[in-house]
Design an enzyme around this catalytic site. Structure first.
Site, short mmCIF file in Angstrom:
data_model
loop_
_atom_site.label_atom_id
_atom_site.label_comp_id
_atom_site.label_asym_id
_atom_site.label_seq_id
_atom_site.Cartn_x
_atom_site.Cartn_y
_atom_site.Cartn_z
N ARG A 144 0.77 -1.32 0.05
CA ARG A 144 -0.39 0.16 -0.08
C ARG A 144 0.66 1.42 -0.32
NH1 ARG A 144 -3.48 -3.24 2.59
NH2 ARG A 144 -2.22 -2.93 4.48
N THR A 269 -3.81 -7.55 14.54
CA THR A 269 -2.08 -7.14 13.50
C THR A 269 -2.22 -5.94 13.05
OG1 THR A 269 -3.34 -7.99 12.32
CG2 THR A 269 -1.92 -9.88 12.80
N ASP A 334 -14.62 -9.72 12.41
CA ASP A 334 -13.62 -9.75 11.77
C ASP A 334 -13.28 -7.93 11.32
OD1 ASP A 334 -11.04 -9.56 9.77
OD2 ASP A 334 -12.53 -9.77 8.37
N LYS A 361 -13.49 0.01 9.93
CA LYS A 361 -14.43 -1.30 9.40
C LYS A 361 -15.83 -1.61 10.09
CE LYS A 361 -12.88 -5.24 7.91
NZ LYS A 361 -12.45 -6.59 7.46
N TRP A 422 -9.33 -0.73 3.66
CA TRP A 422 -7.88 0.53 3.68
C TRP A 422 -7.63 1.64 2.79
CZ3 TRP A 422 -5.43 1.17 -0.78
CH2 TRP A 422 -6.19 0.45 -1.97
N CYS A 631 -6.26 -23.89 0.82
CA CYS A 631 -6.42 -23.02 -0.99
C CYS A 631 -7.41 -21.77 -1.43
CB CYS A 631 -6.62 -24.50 -2.20
SG CYS A 631 -6.10 -26.14 -1.81
N CYS A 634 -7.44 -17.93 -1.74
CA CYS A 634 -6.47 -17.58 -2.51
C CYS A 634 -7.01 -17.56 -3.98
CB CYS A 634 -4.85 -17.43 -3.09
SG CYS A 634 -4.09 -17.57 -1.47
N HIS A 635 -7.56 -18.71 -4.44
CA HIS A 635 -7.49 -19.44 -5.33
C HIS A 635 -9.54 -19.11 -5.69
CE1 HIS A 635 -3.77 -20.54 -7.01
NE2 HIS A 635 -3.87 -20.66 -5.99
CA CA Z 1 -9.21 -9.14 9.19
#
Ligand code: CA
Length: 729
Positions: A144, A269, A334, A361, A422, A631, A634-635
């Site tokens: 970013r 985080t 979240d 958020k 973000w 998986c 991402c996929h």
């Molecule tokens: Ca999060």
């Protein structure tokens, strides 16, 4: 003899230069200016409105420029002055810097370009050469932004390093592993990545690690800007009590946790917002969700779980705790509190206050007293159904009990995509308005089935039924899904929306925002490939540009030789662009600019050509479970999220070769592209099952017409493009 030695040296020299440039990951080029950003220049950045020396413009992170050569009256004459293609076509989130004639910008996989800001000529290109196990733990290959200080450019990397680059030459000055083995984190140390822009002040570079969705312990750390040596680290959640706490505040925080939270890291985080405030001499930062998401899985008693989902202030010199405000105690949704923040001086009923603002958020707009963290107001700026408000006395949200999805799924608003993610906001001191890239987002939260595997443990398992199919009539409290974006102008004193644009017609999300003294606000439509300019007072659209690719990053503006420019780093998957190639570039605009973008190349989707599906239902089901855990993040569902960052596996040639599939999945031959080995988590028979699951999915799709032509009665096509630039951590 001397002559010969000279000859030998002159023959050798080009080779030495070649080797040197390879070792330093730099494309050889002429030297640029030194980017001599000093403490004094940054603190007084408002005195140099032609520059954009810090991530948010200035330390206030208002993303407001005093330049006004381009204004709401002439913005319609803006044209493309120059553009420069990147080395990648992936999603671009990086906010550029402009310093003394040069644009510096980071691209998705930790490459930094320095461009001559007048001509677009590349001065140098630096590649951090990311690699290793950590590349597995990402919700998107993005970066970013960057920071500048005293002749160096700083960037955090997807393999969790902080690097310093010589601004003149593009050569690496130093590279520091932010989660070294000496921290004793074991496997957890491999689950961090960095996507946020570093901030710099007082000779220190501040950066935090991402990874909250993979089970890590959050932190922010400070590094000496000259040497890269760690100065301090603030852990946002307590670790294993048996090892002792790093400071008394973490001992206090441990009282808000129950069970063995540290085994999954706990989360919190620091992956986006950080503001150094020279007025208070404090460093503020936001912390992410609790890990895993489901609070009951994380902590049977659902404690507050400090300092997750909080804003924390520390002393920049020492990392010493000063105050915190927790937005979401016992977060179950979240609800990272990491959305961009800014400081401002506002008059409340005649009383001037220095405040910290965050449209979060979780859908509430928070106003805090910057020096103390005291909550002044919290109001919903978008649709919110998890709380009816915030008690200003206690600072705690007034929760809707059903929203904790204990008995029934809850169609959460804002969903985990966020009421705002973000994408940077802007604030105009001229209008007194905060311009928010706001989203209406819905996401069904549901408990996992009774016999689900334990949460986290290296996979993407957040203690909820992720992507659980819920019939439309069960989508309580209302049957809506997905994300749509719009620009909202919010009055932080009157606590209300003053104007807002229509929701983007394509349901797409937003980019970041720029505000200028020319009564302008710039914002892109991420999915719609459009960059717009609006009248800052009225919200009327005054300019629009077809970027031919997604616009996610916030534009900036600068002045060079008396001309004002607007620069936007664009690129990535866009609405309707499921399988089509995309482009990533720096676009620079000026009044009367005449440059023209090339038309996108014609494109034919690859054919679905899987081998026949012959495996047993048991193997396919097992493969599907593993796919979902390791998986799908991402996929995508059914092997075909097909975001530009991640291949569509239903058309992969690897479906025809278990050996080739194993080489990628178990041996990590594509680690350099971000696909690390899964040998720690998957046995050879597991790899077989995942491949068989993908073969079965591809055959089902083929029976239904394949990508771009899903027939009736076939498996569900992918949902309408929801490339949100979400990339949550
Ligand atoms: Ca999060």
């Amino acid at each position: 003899m001397i002559h010969n030695r000279r000859l030998a040296l002159s023959l050798l020299l080009p080779a030495l230069i070649m080797v040197g440039s390879v070792n330093n990951n730099v494309t050889a080029a002429p030297e640029g200016p030194a980017a001599n950003v000093t403490a004094e220049r940054l603190v007084k950045a408002e005195a140099e409105p032609g520059q954009w020396m810090a991530y948010g413009g200035t330390y206030s992170e208002q993303r407001f420029s005093a330049l006004k050569q381009i204004d709401a009256g002439n913005a319609g004459k803006l044209g493309l002055q120059w553009f420069a293609d990147y080395e990648t076509n992936q999603n671009q989130h990086g906010s550029p810097l402009y310093i003394d004639g040069v644009i510096y910008v980071s691209t998705s996989r930790n490459v930094v370009h320095a461009f001559d800001a007048k001509t677009g000529e590349q001065i140098w290109k630096y590649n951090a050469m990311i690699q290793g196990e950590r590349l597995r733990y990402n919700l998107g290959m993005v970066n970013r932004g960057i920071a500048a200080w005293n002749g160096k450019i700083y960037m955090g990397t997807l393999d969790a390093r902080l690097v310093a680059i010589d601004a003149k030459t593009g050569k690496e000055a130093w590279s520091t592993d932010t989660v070294p083995a000496s921290l004793g984190l074991g496997d957890m140390g491999d689950r961090y990545s960095i996507t946020m822009a570093p901030r710099v002040a007082k000779g220190k570079v501040f950066i935090g690690g991402s990874g909250g969705e993979f089970g890590v312990r959050g932190w922010i750390a400070a590094y000496d800007a000259e040497t890269g040596k760690e100065a301090w680290r603030f852990w946002t959640v307590p670790g294993d009590p048996a090892k002792g706490f790093e400071n008394p505040k973490l001992a206090d925080a441990a009282k808000t946790w129950n069970g063995e939270w540290w085994k999954n890291g706990g989360g919190g985080t620091v992956w986006d917002a950080a503001v150094y405030d020279p007025v208070t001499d404090l460093l503020y930062f936001g912390t992410g969700n609790g890990a895993p998401w489901n609070a009951r899985v994380r902590d049977a008693k659902i404690g507050d779980n400090l300092y997750t989902a909080s804003i924390v202030a520390v002393r920049p010199d020492t990392g010493e705790y000063v105050w915190h405000y927790q937005e979401v105690p016992g977060d179950a949704w979240d609800y990272d509190a990491v959305s961009p923040m800014l400081t401002a001086d506002l008059a409340f009923g005649g009383e001037q206050k220095h405040v910290l603002l965050q449209p979060s958020k979780n859908g509430f707009f928070y106003v805090l007293e910057a020096a103390t963290g005291k909550l002044l107001s919290a109001d919903p700026f978008t649709e919110v159904n998890w709380a009816t408000g915030v008690d200003l006395k206690t600072g705690r949200p007034i929760e809707v009990p059903e929203a904790r999805y204990e008995k029934e799924p809850w169609n959460l608003a804002p969903g985990v995509q966020g009421g705002h993610s973000w994408h940077p906001n802007a604030f105009s001191p001229d209008t007194g308005l905060v311009y928010i890239p706001a989203w209406e987002a819905y996401f069904t939260m549901a408990n996992p089935p009774a016999n689900s595997p334990p949460a986290l443990g290296g996979g993407f398992n957040l203690g909820i039924a992720f992507g659980a199919p819920v019939a439309a009539d069960k989508l309580k409290p209302y049957a809506r899904q997905g994300v749509s974006g719009r620009l909202k102008a919010w009055d932080p004193v009157a606590r209300k929306v003053v104007w807002e644009t229509e929701s983007f017609a394509n349901g797409g999300p937003t980019s970041g925002v720029l505000a200028t003294a020319g009564n302008l606000v710039f914002m892109g439509n991420g999915g719609g490939k459009i960059l717009n300019a609006y009248d800052a007072k009225s919200g009327a659209k005054v300019w629009s540009f077809d970027a031919k690719t997604a616009v996610f990053a916030a534009p900036i503006t600068y002045e060079l030789d008396g001309v004002q420019y607007v620069a936007a780093s664009v690129g990535g998957a866009a609405q309707g662009g499921y399988f089509a190639p995309t482009y990533a570039r720096m676009l620079v605009f000026a009044i009367g600019g005449k440059a023209v973008l090339p038309e996108p190349a014609p494109y034919t989707p690859p054919p679905l050509n899987p081998p026949p599906s012959t495996a047993s239902a048991e193997v396919i089901t097992h493969g599907g479970e593993l796919y979902s855990q390791f998986c799908s993040v991402c996929h995508g569902a059914n092997g075909m999220q097909a975001r530009t960052s991640f291949p569509n596996l239903t058309v992969s040639l690897m479906l025809h070769s278990q050996g080739g599939f194993d080489a990628v999945v178990l041996q990590g031959v594509r680690a350099d592209k971000g696909m690390g080995s899964f040998a720690k988590d998957l046995k050879p028979e597991d790899s077989v099952a995942v491949r068989e699951y993908l073969i079965e999915r591809a055959n089902a799709m083929k029976a239904g017409g394949g990508p771009g032509g899903f027939g009736p009665g076939a498996m569900a096509p992918p949902p309408p493009r929801q490339e949100t630039g979400h990339e949550d951590r």
